[in-house]
Motif scaffolding. Structure first.
Motif, PDB file in Angstrom:
ATOM      1  N   LYS A 150       0.834  -1.211   0.000  1.00 13.60           N
ATOM      2  CA  LYS A 150       0.000   0.000   0.000  1.00 13.60           C
ATOM      3  C   LYS A 150       0.866   1.258   0.000  1.00 13.60           C
ATOM      4  N   ALA A 151       2.007   1.190   0.672  1.00 14.92           N
ATOM      5  CA  ALA A 151       2.929   2.333   0.669  1.00 14.92           C
ATOM      6  C   ALA A 151       3.417   2.594  -0.747  1.00 14.92           C
ATOM      7  N   ALA A 152       3.781   1.541  -1.471  1.00 13.72           N
ATOM      8  CA  ALA A 152       4.275   1.694  -2.848  1.00 13.72           C
ATOM      9  C   ALA A 152       3.218   2.327  -3.737  1.00 13.72           C
ATOM     10  N   THR A 153       1.978   1.902  -3.583  1.00  6.97           N
ATOM     11  CA  THR A 153       0.889   2.473  -4.382  1.00  6.97           C
ATOM     12  C   THR A 153       0.715   3.958  -4.071  1.00  6.97           C
ATOM     13  N   ALA A 154       0.754   4.313  -2.800  1.00  2.00           N
ATOM     14  CA  ALA A 154       0.588   5.717  -2.422  1.00  2.00           C
ATOM     15  C   ALA A 154       1.767   6.558  -2.912  1.00  2.00           C
ATOM     16  N   TYR A 155       2.981   6.024  -2.826  1.00  6.60           N
ATOM     17  CA  TYR A 155       4.143   6.744  -3.371  1.00  6.60           C
ATOM     18  C   TYR A 155       3.976   6.934  -4.877  1.00  6.60           C
ATOM     19  N   GLN A 156       3.545   5.902  -5.577  1.00  3.88           N
ATOM     20  CA  GLN A 156       3.346   6.005  -7.024  1.00  3.88           C
ATOM     21  C   GLN A 156       2.308   7.068  -7.352  1.00  3.88           C
ATOM     22  N   ASP A 157       1.235   7.111  -6.565  1.00  7.56           N
ATOM     23  CA  ASP A 157       0.205   8.139  -6.787  1.00  7.56           C
ATOM     24  C   ASP A 157       0.793   9.534  -6.625  1.00  7.56           C
ATOM     25  N   PHE A 158       1.575   9.729  -5.570  1.00  9.64           N
ATOM     26  CA  PHE A 158       2.211  11.028  -5.360  1.00  9.64           C
ATOM     27  C   PHE A 158       3.172  11.360  -6.500  1.00  9.64           C
ATOM     28  N   LEU A 159       4.028  10.419  -6.859  1.00 12.82           N
ATOM     29  CA  LEU A 159       5.026  10.673  -7.896  1.00 12.82           C
ATOM     30  C   LEU A 159       4.379  10.921  -9.258  1.00 12.82           C
ATOM     31  N   THR A 160       3.253  10.291  -9.513  1.00 14.82           N
ATOM     32  CA  THR A 160       2.521  10.553 -10.759  1.00 14.82           C
ATOM     33  C   THR A 160       1.996  11.987 -10.766  1.00 14.82           C
ATOM     34  N   LEU A 161       1.428  12.413  -9.644  1.00 11.88           N
ATOM     35  CA  LEU A 161       0.921  13.780  -9.565  1.00 11.88           C
ATOM     36  C   LEU A 161       2.045  14.811  -9.707  1.00 11.88           C
ATOM     37  N   TRP A 162       3.238  14.485  -9.253  1.00  9.51           N
ATOM     38  CA  TRP A 162       4.366  15.413  -9.254  1.00  9.51           C
ATOM     39  C   TRP A 162       5.366  15.117 -10.373  1.00  9.51           C
ATOM     40  N   LYS A 163       4.948  14.375 -11.377  1.00 14.84           N
ATOM     41  CA  LYS A 163       5.888  13.977 -12.438  1.00 14.84           C
ATOM     42  C   LYS A 163       6.481  15.165 -13.184  1.00 14.84           C
ATOM     43  N   ILE A 171      11.038  17.854  -1.242  1.00 13.71           N
ATOM     44  CA  ILE A 171      10.053  16.838  -0.865  1.00 13.71           C
ATOM     45  C   ILE A 171       9.933  15.770  -1.953  1.00 13.71           C
ATOM     46  N   LEU A 172      10.112  16.145  -3.201  1.00 13.39           N
ATOM     47  CA  LEU A 172      10.088  15.183  -4.289  1.00 13.39           C
ATOM     48  C   LEU A 172      11.319  14.276  -4.221  1.00 13.39           C
ATOM     49  N   ILE A 173      12.461  14.845  -3.946  1.00 13.58           N
ATOM     50  CA  ILE A 173      13.686  14.050  -3.782  1.00 13.58           C
ATOM     51  C   ILE A 173      13.509  13.048  -2.645  1.00 13.58           C
ATOM     52  N   ALA A 174      12.967  13.505  -1.529  1.00 18.16           N
ATOM     53  CA  ALA A 174      12.741  12.617  -0.385  1.00 18.16           C
ATOM     54  C   ALA A 174      11.771  11.498  -0.741  1.00 18.16           C
ATOM     55  N   ALA A 175      10.685  11.833  -1.425  1.00 16.10           N
ATOM     56  CA  ALA A 175       9.684  10.828  -1.788  1.00 16.10           C
ATOM     57  C   ALA A 175      10.286   9.770  -2.714  1.00 16.10           C
ATOM     58  N   LYS A 176      11.068  10.198  -3.687  1.00 13.33           N
ATOM     59  CA  LYS A 176      11.708   9.242  -4.599  1.00 13.33           C
ATOM     60  C   LYS A 176      12.659   8.322  -3.847  1.00 13.33           C
ATOM     61  N   SER A 177      13.396   8.881  -2.927  1.00 16.11           N
ATOM     62  CA  SER A 177      14.337   8.086  -2.127  1.00 16.11           C
ATOM     63  C   SER A 177      13.596   7.071  -1.252  1.00 16.11           C
ATOM     64  N   GLU A 178      12.547   7.525  -0.606  1.00 12.47           N
ATOM     65  CA  GLU A 178      11.756   6.635   0.254  1.00 12.47           C
ATOM     66  C   GLU A 178      11.123   5.519  -0.566  1.00 12.47           C
ATOM     67  N   TYR A 179      10.620   5.862  -1.735  1.00 14.59           N
ATOM     68  CA  TYR A 179       9.995   4.867  -2.619  1.00 14.59           C
ATOM     69  C   TYR A 179      11.029   3.835  -3.068  1.00 14.59           C
ATOM     70  N   ALA A 180      12.214   4.296  -3.406  1.00 11.58           N
ATOM     71  CA  ALA A 180      13.274   3.381  -3.853  1.00 11.58           C
ATOM     72  C   ALA A 180      13.648   2.389  -2.749  1.00 11.58           C
ATOM     73  N   LYS A 181      13.599   2.804  -1.501  1.00  9.39           N
ATOM     74  CA  LYS A 181      13.954   1.942  -0.373  1.00  9.39           C
ATOM     75  C   LYS A 181      12.939   0.812  -0.180  1.00  9.39           C
ATOM     76  N   LEU A 182      11.740   0.960  -0.728  1.00  7.34           N
ATOM     77  CA  LEU A 182      10.729  -0.092  -0.599  1.00  7.34           C
ATOM     78  C   LEU A 182      11.077  -1.308  -1.453  1.00  7.34           C
ATOM     79  N   HIS A 183      11.908  -1.111  -2.464  1.00  7.81           N
ATOM     80  CA  HIS A 183      12.217  -2.203  -3.410  1.00  7.81           C
ATOM     81  C   HIS A 183      13.539  -2.848  -3.120  1.00  7.81           C
TER      82      HIS A 183
END
Length: 183
Positions: A150-163, A171-183
């Protein structure tokens, strides 16, 4: 911010300035505006209940007092879905701040509920940036809950909105970093 206050010191600009100043750590200036608003509006007014409590809670988040921020936002709970004369619709700023406070307290389920509340009322928040940021808050809440999917889906939703956002936005840099750590 100071230029906006000097050039256009409307209530709308002063509220946004106070919130931004508080979140940026300029607590003296934000505190001064909060006091000014408290003197100008009755304690039971929508303005004080919604906006002054949000400014005060922002100050407490900056001071690393998330539990106090939550208590300051308690009166706003009853009016946070209200439309406001300052903005079209509602920003749901109290819910967003409450979500941030719960994240700071590492209370994932409570944070998730606040960010989900924003997403469930998208028609109210219209194009307010907090609507997009709620996806990021939701992702962080799911991380605290240990729900990577669910975290990955929410990160993807945010990153899509901020593409199309500036790639250097912190905040975008932080979100990308946090999302990358999920994988």
């Amino acid at each position: 911010m100071r230029e906006a206050l000097a050039n256009e010191p409307t209530r709308y600009v002063r509220v946004l300035a106070a919130l931004a100043l508080a979140r940026a750590g300029e607590t003296v200036a934000a505190e001064r505006l909060a006091i000014e608003f408290e003197k100008a509006y009755p304690p039971d007014s929508l303005f004080r209940t919604y906006w002054v409590s949000s400014i005060r809670a922002s100050l407490e988040l900056t001071r690393n007092n998330p539990a106090h921020a939550i208590s300051l936002l308690q009166p706003a709970d009853a009016v946070e879905l209200s439309t406001d004369y300052l903005f079209f619709g509602a920003t749901m700023y109290p819910a967003y701040l409450r979500g941030l406070a719960y994240l700071a307290l590492r209370q994932g389920p409570e944070a998730r509920a606040e960010f989900q509340k924003i997403l469930e009322h998208r028609g109210l928040v219209a194009n307010c940036p907090l609507a997009a940021l709620a996806h990021l808050g939701l992702a962080r809440a799911y991380v605290l809950q240990g729900d990577s999917a669910k975290a990955a889906t929410a990160y993807q939703d945010f990153l899509t909105l901020w593409k199309d956002a500036d790639s250097e936005t912190p905040i975008l840099i932080a979100a990308k970093s946090e999302y990358a750590k999920l994988h």
